[in-house]
Scaffold this active site. Sequence first.
Site, PDB file in Angstrom:
ATOM      1  CE1 TYR A   1      -4.179  -1.817   0.394  1.00 28.98           C
ATOM      2  CE2 TYR A   1      -2.723  -3.348   1.524  1.00 28.98           C
ATOM      3  CZ  TYR A   1      -3.927  -3.076   0.908  1.00 28.98           C
ATOM      4  OH  TYR A   1      -4.874  -4.064   0.795  1.00 28.98           O
ATOM      5  CB  SER A   2       4.361   1.760  -1.032  1.00 29.21           C
ATOM      6  OG  SER A   2       5.251   2.824  -1.206  1.00 29.21           O
ATOM      7  CG  ASN A   3       0.343   6.794   0.057  1.00 26.79           C
ATOM      8  OD1 ASN A   3      -0.529   6.232  -0.595  1.00 26.79           O
ATOM      9  ND2 ASN A   3       0.132   7.276   1.270  1.00 26.79           N
TER      10      ASN A   3
ATOM     11  CG  LEU B   1       6.118   1.117  -4.257  1.00 28.59           C
ATOM     12  CD1 LEU B   1       5.570  -0.304  -4.193  1.00 28.59           C
ATOM     13  CD2 LEU B   1       7.450   1.128  -4.991  1.00 28.59           C
TER      14      LEU B   1
END
Length: 296
Positions: free
Chosen positions: A73-75, A77
């Site tokens: 859920y990496s913002n 990335l």
Amino acid sequence: MTAPPVSPSPRLPSPLDEVADERFARYGVRLLLKRDDLIHPAIRGNKWRKLAPVLAAAGGAGPRALLTFGGAYSNHLRATAAAGRLLGLRTVGVVRGEELAARPLNPVLARCAADGMLLHFVSRSDYRRRAAPEWHALLRERFGACLVVPEGGSGPAAVRHCAELGRELRGRTDVAAVACGTGGTLAGMAAGLGPGQRGLGIPVLRGGRLGREVRRMQREAFGGPRGAWSLDERFHCGGYARTPPWLTEFAEDFARRHGLPPLDRVYVAKLLHALTELAAQGAFEQGSTVTAVITG
């Protein structure tokens, strides 16, 4: 479906808005929102501030490709993938969790893929090597020449660039608060604040090691400690991406009260809930001004 092209130009400085909230006013505290979520429609908040030096380097004579790291859920990335689409850069995302490759992509990773990012899923044990130069060399052998961007984008140049956030708040607030993943935004923001101001970080992960990381990043970026800052590690809600129903209710209520778009649950909702609780606990002096950095 690929999103339409968007100009890479940021909106800086980001707006600083006061909101009337009785949960703060009853304790004599003013609440401001630093709307970093409005810096750019695709590369939002602190992600633009962290990525700007990398994007400038990638636009030069070096490799026109970025490789970076993140969870499911990496913002970071998502922002890197969007930047690659806007600027014509190839992007590779090394994602923690081999098992994710066999599942339907969640909305964050689906957006990354739609923006052209190649997703490379690795085991959690391999992911722990994300800062190891020898692993970076192996990844370059596999994916070609590229600039390696640290997890969260928090390299020394990014931390130095985040000092501008603190400078934008000089003379405007007593406390500048931000939700923390890697801690890079806090490290830079605190360095840019003026005398008498302090930064407050609200970690969204468990672990208790973030203070050491912030100090390390300030050493690497500035040669030593900069600014006054502290962490309050009580508000992670059980860990990264843990969003209990009551937090969702809080986020929806806060957005409704103040006419805001839906709030990010992983970072922003935890930050605002923490500040609401801290105000009730008397953590802020009467007559003081507290600013929440809305990172998108």
